[in-house]
Structure formats: C-alpha cells, structure tokens
Scaffold this motif. Structure first.
Motif, PDB file in Angstrom:
ATOM      1  N   SER A 174      10.707   5.030   0.128  1.00 20.03           N
ATOM      2  CA  SER A 174      10.821   6.093   1.133  1.00 20.03           C
ATOM      3  C   SER A 174      12.130   6.851   0.984  1.00 20.03           C
ATOM      4  O   SER A 174      12.162   8.090   1.081  1.00 20.03           O
ATOM      5  CB  SER A 174      10.717   5.497   2.540  1.00 20.03           C
ATOM      6  OG  SER A 174       9.437   4.935   2.759  1.00 20.03           O
ATOM      7  N   ARG A 216       0.131  -1.189  -6.665  1.00 24.38           N
ATOM      8  CA  ARG A 216       0.202  -1.212  -5.201  1.00 24.38           C
ATOM      9  C   ARG A 216       0.881  -2.486  -4.708  1.00 24.38           C
ATOM     10  O   ARG A 216       1.654  -2.456  -3.743  1.00 24.38           O
ATOM     11  CB  ARG A 216      -1.203  -1.097  -4.615  1.00 24.38           C
ATOM     12  CG  ARG A 216      -1.804   0.295  -4.731  1.00 24.38           C
ATOM     13  CD  ARG A 216      -3.212   0.320  -4.186  1.00 24.38           C
ATOM     14  NE  ARG A 216      -3.774   1.672  -4.200  1.00 24.38           N
ATOM     15  CZ  ARG A 216      -5.044   1.948  -3.949  1.00 24.38           C
ATOM     16  NH1 ARG A 216      -5.898   0.971  -3.655  1.00 24.38           N
ATOM     17  NH2 ARG A 216      -5.477   3.193  -3.980  1.00 24.38           N
ATOM     18  N   PRO A 218       9.388  -0.985  -0.206  1.00 20.87           N
ATOM     19  CA  PRO A 218       8.879   0.184   0.526  1.00 20.87           C
ATOM     20  C   PRO A 218       9.987   1.064   1.096  1.00 20.87           C
ATOM     21  O   PRO A 218       9.893   2.302   1.049  1.00 20.87           O
ATOM     22  CB  PRO A 218       8.033  -0.443   1.642  1.00 20.87           C
ATOM     23  CG  PRO A 218       7.584  -1.751   1.072  1.00 20.87           C
ATOM     24  CD  PRO A 218       8.756  -2.230   0.266  1.00 20.87           C
ATOM     25  N   GLU A 219      11.036   0.433   1.615  1.00 23.52           N
ATOM     26  CA  GLU A 219      12.140   1.214   2.175  1.00 23.52           C
ATOM     27  C   GLU A 219      12.849   2.020   1.088  1.00 23.52           C
ATOM     28  O   GLU A 219      13.241   3.174   1.313  1.00 23.52           O
ATOM     29  CB  GLU A 219      13.139   0.284   2.870  1.00 23.52           C
ATOM     30  CG  GLU A 219      12.576  -0.477   4.063  1.00 23.52           C
ATOM     31  CD  GLU A 219      11.847  -1.749   3.687  1.00 23.52           C
ATOM     32  OE1 GLU A 219      11.456  -2.496   4.604  1.00 23.52           O
ATOM     33  OE2 GLU A 219      11.666  -2.010   2.472  1.00 23.52           O
ATOM     34  N   ALA A 225       4.567  -2.175  -5.094  1.00 26.56           N
ATOM     35  CA  ALA A 225       5.141  -1.264  -4.096  1.00 26.56           C
ATOM     36  C   ALA A 225       5.362  -1.941  -2.753  1.00 26.56           C
ATOM     37  O   ALA A 225       6.098  -1.417  -1.912  1.00 26.56           O
ATOM     38  CB  ALA A 225       4.229  -0.049  -3.921  1.00 26.56           C
ATOM     39  N   GLU A 226       4.736  -3.102  -2.555  1.00 26.78           N
ATOM     40  CA  GLU A 226       4.864  -3.817  -1.286  1.00 26.78           C
ATOM     41  C   GLU A 226       5.803  -5.015  -1.379  1.00 26.78           C
ATOM     42  O   GLU A 226       5.913  -5.787  -0.423  1.00 26.78           O
ATOM     43  CB  GLU A 226       3.479  -4.284  -0.815  1.00 26.78           C
ATOM     44  CG  GLU A 226       2.525  -3.145  -0.479  1.00 26.78           C
ATOM     45  CD  GLU A 226       3.058  -2.260   0.641  1.00 26.78           C
ATOM     46  OE1 GLU A 226       3.702  -2.801   1.569  1.00 26.78           O
ATOM     47  OE2 GLU A 226       2.840  -1.039   0.582  1.00 26.78           O
ATOM     48  N   PRO A 276       2.656   4.918  -5.526  1.00 29.36           N
ATOM     49  CA  PRO A 276       3.923   5.663  -5.512  1.00 29.36           C
ATOM     50  C   PRO A 276       4.387   6.027  -6.916  1.00 29.36           C
ATOM     51  O   PRO A 276       4.434   5.177  -7.811  1.00 29.36           O
ATOM     52  CB  PRO A 276       4.892   4.689  -4.837  1.00 29.36           C
ATOM     53  CG  PRO A 276       4.026   3.803  -4.005  1.00 29.36           C
ATOM     54  CD  PRO A 276       2.757   3.646  -4.791  1.00 29.36           C
TER      55      PRO A 276
END
Length: 283
Positions: free
Chosen positions: A22, A9, A18-19, A12-13, A178
C-alpha cells in the motif's frame, strides 16, 4: 497460470507485506500526479533512466559520475574506444537501462525476448558474442552474485525461466495480483537463478523497471527503483536476495519488504526528478 496467481496472492499476504504494498502504491500515485508530468513525461522518464543506470552500476561496483551517464544517454558523449573494466560494466548498465524503455511492451507478451534483449544490452563486450541473449549451456558457469550460493545448473534453467514467464503472464492478465509482488519476484528469480554467464543483476534490475511500468504501478517510468535498492546499501540488497533464495516465508517476505521500500524511495527520487525538470535544473 492459476498456480502462479495463487502463489503471488499468497506472497502478497505475508506478514507486513500488505502495508508495504500500500505504501509503495501510494508513493507511485503521488508521483503520477506531479505537475511536471502533465506535459514533460519524456524528459522526466529519461532523467529517471539516467539516475537508475548510475545506481544500478553502483550496485555492480562501478561508480561513474551522473553527468557522464546523462551525457552518454543523450548522445552528447561516448565511452572510450578502449574502456577500462569499470567503464565496460557501466556501459552495459546504461545500455540495459535504456533498453528497459523498449521492452516494457514485451515483458508480458514475449518475456523471454525481453530478457534476451536486456542481456544483449547489458553484456555486450563482457562475454563472447555467442553467449549474448541466451541462457547458459551445459559447461557454462556463472561466477556472479556468489553471496547467493552456487548458481543453478544450466539444465535447471528451463523450468525456472518458464516460471518467470508464468509470473509475468499472471501479472498482466488482470489476475488482481499486486504489480509490486510480480516485479519483486521476477527480479529475485532472475538474480538468483543467474541464467546468463554475466550481467544477471543488471538484467534483473532493468527487468524490474520495465515490469513496474508495464503493469501500471509507475506508468510514466519516472520512479528510480534502482536508486531505492542502492540507497539501502549493497550488503542489504544482497542480503535480501539471499533471504529470498532460502525459499522461506520469512526470507521471501524480507525481500518483498526490501523491494517495497526501494520503490517508495524510488518514487520519492522521481518527485525530485520532476522538481528539477519543472525548474529547468537538469544540465
């Protein structure tokens, strides 16, 4: 597993990640709803493996015609009885990419078995039979991926492999991690630890394909992630892996961004596969 979940996690940050996650998710969603996948998923996923195998072989320095890979994978052609060095490598890549379809159900429940099966497929004929499907032993070295620095010792592999098992378990048990991050980190861990005498990069890419599919990011298996890596160039691929190997936030972030871009490009090539399947243009 809680530590693995927290670590994934946190990755993922990382800034910019994050972009990219997505964007990769959206690309896979567009692919999933392609009209050709209403009834022709097996045909499209088979062609994806053909193109993925060719791209993965190219990253190993083995350039082979797409038509040959397609014919071999559908049983219309065979490798020579005495293949040359390029053909031996390509044969292993084709076998490992094909095997990824069969180990996707194992990547979360029996990941070490999945690794072993992928390695047997990738390295048959390249190493001694006694070295197939198992990690390196004391005294066995790996001379692959030298740009990443020396491979860890055989004694260090058990802890690293246990870490991969934990990562896959975290991704599979609804931990809201993710799938892209899980697949990218597992890919990099296998490539950088080099658990086998030979075939590590091939196994890492085949495992990534299986994980992306098993964790539902690309459930149809049509995205050609290997081609996404190859499209960025071998030096960029190795450079991103080397950055991951530094263990810094910046280095790991660079690798995650590389993998996200590879999946976006792979999903776009998957759409091209679907277009070809729908139009009947596959030879």
């Amino acid at each position: 597993m809680p530590d693995a979940v927290a670590s994934l996690r946190a990755l993922a940050e990382l800034p910019g990640v994050p972009e990219r996650i997505s964007a990769a998710r959206e690309a896979c969603e567009r692919l999933r709803w392609h009209e050709a996948l209403r009834r022709r998923i097996p045909e499209a996923s088979a062609e994806s493996r053909v193109r993925g195998a060719q791209a993965s072989a190219a990253l190993e320095g083995a350039t082979v015609p797409l038509e040959l890979v397609r014919d071999v994978m559908r049983g219309a052609a065979a490798w020579p009885l005495e293949p040359d060095p390029v053909e031996r490598v390509a044969r292993g890549v084709v076998q490992a990419t094909a095997e990824s379809e069969h180990v996707r159900s194992l990547v979360a429940t029996a990941p070490l078995q999945a690794l072993a099966r992928l390695h047997v497929a990738a390295a048959s004929g390249l190493v001694e039979d006694a070295q197939l499907g198992r990690p390196r032993l004391h005294g066995e070295d790996c001379e692959e991926l030298v740009d990443l620095g020396p491979a860890p010792s055989a004694a260090a592999l058990r802890a690293r492999l246990d870490g991969v098992v934990g990562l896959l378990a975290a991704g599979a048990k609804g931990a809201q991690v993710p799938a892209l991050v899980v697949a990218a980190v597992v890919h990099a861990e296998v490539a950088t630890m080099r658990p086998f005498v030979r075939g590590n990069g091939v196994v890492a890419r085949a495992l990534e394909r299986a994980v992306v599919q098993a964790l539902g990011l690309d459930p149809t298996g049509v995205a050609v992630t290997e081609a996404g890596h190859a499209a960025q160039g071998g030096p960029a691929y190795l450079g991103a892996l080397a950055a991951y190997g530094t263990g810094t936030r910046e280095g790991v972030g660079l690798w995650l961004e590389h993998c996200a871009a590879a999946l976006v490009a792979g999903a776009e090539q998957g759409e091209q596969v679907c277009d070809a399947v729908r139009a009947g243009r596959l030879s």
